[in-house]
Design a protein around this motif. Sequence first.
Motif, PDB file in Angstrom:
ATOM      1  N   VAL A 156       0.829  -1.212   0.000  1.00 32.03           N
ATOM      2  CA  VAL A 156       0.000   0.000   0.000  1.00 32.03           C
ATOM      3  C   VAL A 156       0.863   1.262   0.000  1.00 32.03           C
ATOM      4  CG1 VAL A 156      -1.760   1.308   1.247  1.00 32.03           C
ATOM      5  CG2 VAL A 156      -1.926  -1.191   1.087  1.00 32.03           C
ATOM      6  N   PRO A 157       1.789   1.447   0.976  1.00 29.32           N
ATOM      7  CA  PRO A 157       2.652   2.636   0.891  1.00 29.32           C
ATOM      8  C   PRO A 157       3.557   2.605  -0.338  1.00 29.32           C
ATOM      9  CG  PRO A 157       3.402   1.163   2.638  1.00 29.32           C
ATOM     10  CD  PRO A 157       2.061   0.668   2.210  1.00 29.32           C
ATOM     11  N   ALA A 158       3.906   1.408  -0.804  1.00 25.35           N
ATOM     12  CA  ALA A 158       4.732   1.310  -2.008  1.00 25.35           C
ATOM     13  C   ALA A 158       3.986   1.872  -3.214  1.00 25.35           C
ATOM     14  CB  ALA A 158       5.133  -0.144  -2.261  1.00 25.35           C
ATOM     15  N   PHE A 159       2.707   1.534  -3.334  1.00 27.74           N
ATOM     16  CA  PHE A 159       1.934   2.066  -4.454  1.00 27.74           C
ATOM     17  C   PHE A 159       1.736   3.568  -4.306  1.00 27.74           C
ATOM     18  CE2 PHE A 159      -2.037   3.274  -6.544  1.00 27.74           C
ATOM     19  CZ  PHE A 159      -1.750   2.859  -7.838  1.00 27.74           C
ATOM     20  N   PHE A 160       1.565   4.037  -3.072  1.00 28.21           N
ATOM     21  CA  PHE A 160       1.440   5.479  -2.848  1.00 28.21           C
ATOM     22  C   PHE A 160       2.686   6.204  -3.347  1.00 28.21           C
ATOM     23  CE2 PHE A 160       2.363   9.141  -0.106  1.00 28.21           C
ATOM     24  CZ  PHE A 160       1.266   9.944  -0.394  1.00 28.21           C
ATOM     25  N   LEU A 161       3.863   5.659  -3.048  1.00 24.28           N
ATOM     26  CA  LEU A 161       5.104   6.262  -3.540  1.00 24.28           C
ATOM     27  C   LEU A 161       5.181   6.191  -5.061  1.00 24.28           C
ATOM     28  CD1 LEU A 161       7.758   4.996  -0.958  1.00 24.28           C
ATOM     29  CD2 LEU A 161       7.051   7.355  -1.369  1.00 24.28           C
ATOM     30  N   LEU A 162       4.681   5.101  -5.622  1.00 24.80           N
ATOM     31  CA  LEU A 162       4.662   4.941  -7.072  1.00 24.80           C
ATOM     32  C   LEU A 162       3.811   6.049  -7.707  1.00 24.80           C
ATOM     33  CD1 LEU A 162       6.105   2.613  -8.563  1.00 24.80           C
ATOM     34  CD2 LEU A 162       3.877   1.557  -8.876  1.00 24.80           C
ATOM     35  N   ALA A 163       2.622   6.280  -7.132  1.00 24.24           N
ATOM     36  CA  ALA A 163       1.732   7.310  -7.663  1.00 24.24           C
ATOM     37  C   ALA A 163       2.312   8.708  -7.460  1.00 24.24           C
ATOM     38  CB  ALA A 163       0.370   7.208  -6.977  1.00 24.24           C
ATOM     39  N   LEU A 164       2.970   8.918  -6.328  1.00 22.84           N
ATOM     40  CA  LEU A 164       3.576  10.217  -6.037  1.00 22.84           C
ATOM     41  C   LEU A 164       4.671  10.537  -7.048  1.00 22.84           C
ATOM     42  CD1 LEU A 164       3.128  12.337  -3.806  1.00 22.84           C
ATOM     43  CD2 LEU A 164       5.009  11.295  -2.551  1.00 22.84           C
ATOM     44  N   ASN A 165       5.445   9.524  -7.416  1.00 21.89           N
ATOM     45  CA  ASN A 165       6.491   9.731  -8.414  1.00 21.89           C
ATOM     46  C   ASN A 165       5.911   9.851  -9.818  1.00 21.89           C
ATOM     47  OD1 ASN A 165       9.548   9.355  -7.369  1.00 21.89           O
ATOM     48  ND2 ASN A 165       8.153   8.205  -6.048  1.00 21.89           N
ATOM     49  N   GLY A 166       4.835   9.118 -10.079  1.00 21.04           N
ATOM     50  CA  GLY A 166       4.182   9.260 -11.374  1.00 21.04           C
ATOM     51  C   GLY A 166       3.677  10.673 -11.590  1.00 21.04           C
ATOM     52  N   ALA A 167       3.221  11.318 -10.507  1.00 21.50           N
ATOM     53  CA  ALA A 167       2.707  12.685 -10.605  1.00 21.50           C
ATOM     54  C   ALA A 167       3.817  13.675 -10.939  1.00 21.50           C
ATOM     55  CB  ALA A 167       2.017  13.076  -9.299  1.00 21.50           C
ATOM     56  N   TRP A 168       4.975  13.576 -10.257  1.00 23.07           N
ATOM     57  CA  TRP A 168       6.025  14.553 -10.548  1.00 23.07           C
ATOM     58  C   TRP A 168       6.646  14.328 -11.922  1.00 23.07           C
ATOM     59  CZ3 TRP A 168      10.966  13.608 -11.963  1.00 23.07           C
ATOM     60  CH2 TRP A 168      11.640  12.487 -11.490  1.00 23.07           C
ATOM     61  N   VAL A 169       6.726  13.064 -12.335  1.00 24.02           N
ATOM     62  CA  VAL A 169       7.256  12.784 -13.673  1.00 24.02           C
ATOM     63  C   VAL A 169       6.336  13.373 -14.739  1.00 24.02           C
ATOM     64  CG1 VAL A 169       7.685  10.958 -15.357  1.00 24.02           C
ATOM     65  CG2 VAL A 169       8.551  10.723 -13.032  1.00 24.02           C
ATOM     66  N   ALA A 170       5.021  13.163 -14.570  1.00 25.19           N
ATOM     67  CA  ALA A 170       4.068  13.691 -15.547  1.00 25.19           C
ATOM     68  C   ALA A 170       4.115  15.219 -15.584  1.00 25.19           C
ATOM     69  CB  ALA A 170       2.659  13.209 -15.218  1.00 25.19           C
ATOM     70  N   LEU A 171       4.215  15.854 -14.427  1.00 31.02           N
ATOM     71  CA  LEU A 171       4.285  17.311 -14.380  1.00 31.02           C
ATOM     72  C   LEU A 171       5.539  17.838 -15.059  1.00 31.02           C
ATOM     73  CD1 LEU A 171       3.028  18.336 -10.812  1.00 31.02           C
ATOM     74  CD2 LEU A 171       2.283  19.332 -12.980  1.00 31.02           C
ATOM     75  N   ALA A 172       6.687  17.309 -14.670  1.00 29.56           N
ATOM     76  CA  ALA A 172       7.949  17.820 -15.186  1.00 29.56           C
ATOM     77  C   ALA A 172       8.118  17.508 -16.671  1.00 29.56           C
ATOM     78  CB  ALA A 172       9.115  17.228 -14.382  1.00 29.56           C
ATOM     79  N   VAL A 173       7.953  16.244 -17.033  1.00 29.77           N
ATOM     80  CA  VAL A 173       8.143  15.852 -18.435  1.00 29.77           C
ATOM     81  C   VAL A 173       7.053  16.464 -19.313  1.00 29.77           C
ATOM     82  CG1 VAL A 173       8.331  13.911 -20.035  1.00 29.77           C
ATOM     83  CG2 VAL A 173       9.281  13.716 -17.734  1.00 29.77           C
ATOM     84  N   GLY A 174       5.823  16.553 -18.769  1.00 31.94           N
ATOM     85  CA  GLY A 174       4.738  17.154 -19.536  1.00 31.94           C
ATOM     86  C   GLY A 174       5.012  18.602 -19.886  1.00 31.94           C
ATOM     87  N   ILE A 175       5.533  19.384 -18.932  1.00 31.32           N
ATOM     88  CA  ILE A 175       5.855  20.791 -19.178  1.00 31.32           C
ATOM     89  C   ILE A 175       6.994  20.911 -20.179  1.00 31.32           C
ATOM     90  CG2 ILE A 175       6.810  22.873 -18.123  1.00 31.32           C
ATOM     91  CD1 ILE A 175       5.253  22.186 -15.583  1.00 31.32           C
ATOM     92  N   ILE A 176       8.031  20.096 -20.006  1.00 29.39           N
ATOM     93  CA  ILE A 176       9.182  20.155 -20.910  1.00 29.39           C
ATOM     94  C   ILE A 176       8.781  19.746 -22.324  1.00 29.39           C
ATOM     95  CG2 ILE A 176      11.458  19.178 -21.392  1.00 29.39           C
ATOM     96  CD1 ILE A 176      11.810  18.875 -18.340  1.00 29.39           C
ATOM     97  N   VAL A 256      12.070  12.662  -3.302  1.00 30.60           N
ATOM     98  CA  VAL A 256      12.406  14.001  -2.810  1.00 30.60           C
ATOM     99  C   VAL A 256      13.082  14.826  -3.906  1.00 30.60           C
ATOM    100  CG1 VAL A 256      13.819  15.295  -1.166  1.00 30.60           C
ATOM    101  CG2 VAL A 256      12.572  13.260  -0.410  1.00 30.60           C
ATOM    102  N   VAL A 257      14.096  14.251  -4.543  1.00 28.24           N
ATOM    103  CA  VAL A 257      14.821  14.984  -5.584  1.00 28.24           C
ATOM    104  C   VAL A 257      13.900  15.293  -6.768  1.00 28.24           C
ATOM    105  CG1 VAL A 257      16.723  14.852  -7.255  1.00 28.24           C
ATOM    106  CG2 VAL A 257      17.051  14.016  -4.918  1.00 28.24           C
ATOM    107  N   GLY A 258      13.069  14.329  -7.133  1.00 29.38           N
ATOM    108  CA  GLY A 258      12.160  14.525  -8.255  1.00 29.38           C
ATOM    109  C   GLY A 258      11.179  15.657  -8.018  1.00 29.38           C
ATOM    110  N   TRP A 259      10.603  15.728  -6.812  1.00 34.40           N
ATOM    111  CA  TRP A 259       9.654  16.796  -6.527  1.00 34.40           C
ATOM    112  C   TRP A 259      10.330  18.150  -6.401  1.00 34.40           C
ATOM    113  CZ3 TRP A 259       4.811  17.606  -7.296  1.00 34.40           C
ATOM    114  CH2 TRP A 259       3.931  16.516  -7.403  1.00 34.40           C
ATOM    115  N   LEU A 260      11.558  18.185  -5.905  1.00 30.37           N
ATOM    116  CA  LEU A 260      12.295  19.447  -5.861  1.00 30.37           C
ATOM    117  C   LEU A 260      12.541  19.965  -7.277  1.00 30.37           C
ATOM    118  CD1 LEU A 260      14.932  18.744  -3.038  1.00 30.37           C
ATOM    119  CD2 LEU A 260      12.934  20.261  -2.921  1.00 30.37           C
TER     120      LEU A 260
END
Length: 277
Positions: A156-176, A256-260
């Motif tokens: 459960v927390p593993a999937f939460f971390l997966l989704a949290l990283n999916g969000a920052w990847v989509a935001l950053a890569v989507g903007i670029i 942490v690094v990804g969201w920063l």
Amino acid sequence: MALAQPAGRTYAAAVADLRRGWEQRTLWGHLGWQDIRQRYRRSVLGPVWITISMAVTAVALGILYSGLFDVPLERLLPHVLVGFIVWAFISGCITEGSEVFIANEGLIKHLPAPLSVHVYRLVWRQTLFFAHNLIVYLVMLLVFPQPLKWTVVYAVPAFFLLALNGAWVALAVGIITARFRDILPITQSVVQLAFFLTPIVWIYDELINSPNPAIAERARLAEFNPFLHFLEIIRRPLLGQDQQLRYWVVVLAITVVGWLFTMLVMRRYRSRVSYWV
């Protein structure tokens, strides 16, 4: 009196975008459901096709690589099936995330909503796909029972971390990608290559414990693959295997690094996306 929302190229504006996007979860939750219904409109089985196609591919590759690597099918197939389920979520967040703003050009230009709404919608849609694919996992448990422990709750927390990283990847890569459209095919190619470099259809522990020192040494290079760590924190508990602390440490560090990095990208370029798309 309502407080004015932070504007301009500031971190406060970027945080406000994420917060206001989350507050509109009724909107992106409904849109995520509609995406799935629209994709499988007039289909008898509907989203079940997602599960069927993924299961057929995973079983076929499991049988193939079981013979190639001389690994018992009852050991390799659960490994492959769970790997496919997790990888479908990861690859979906990356590939669809790279065009999340381009695909929503009309909404961005005509709907006054935070940019994060489109990313939340994407992650929610991928979560629904993930939930559908868990049917394969449940069937697999009936055919190939696994020695599950209480540590299965770590999924459960593993999937939460997966989704949290999916969000920052989509935001950053989507903007670029909105600015540099060449990033889109590059991202798709990298994801395809990463599939073969990540232990999805092969078992990492088998190779690093190989009696051949050369094979074991080369296999350890997989530790530099970030997808390995994301895959293992959720696959190991689902298969009843012991947790490895290093996987969690790497995933937390990347989070942490990804969201920063993403907050920096949002601060500088969030306001320009509507012009770029």
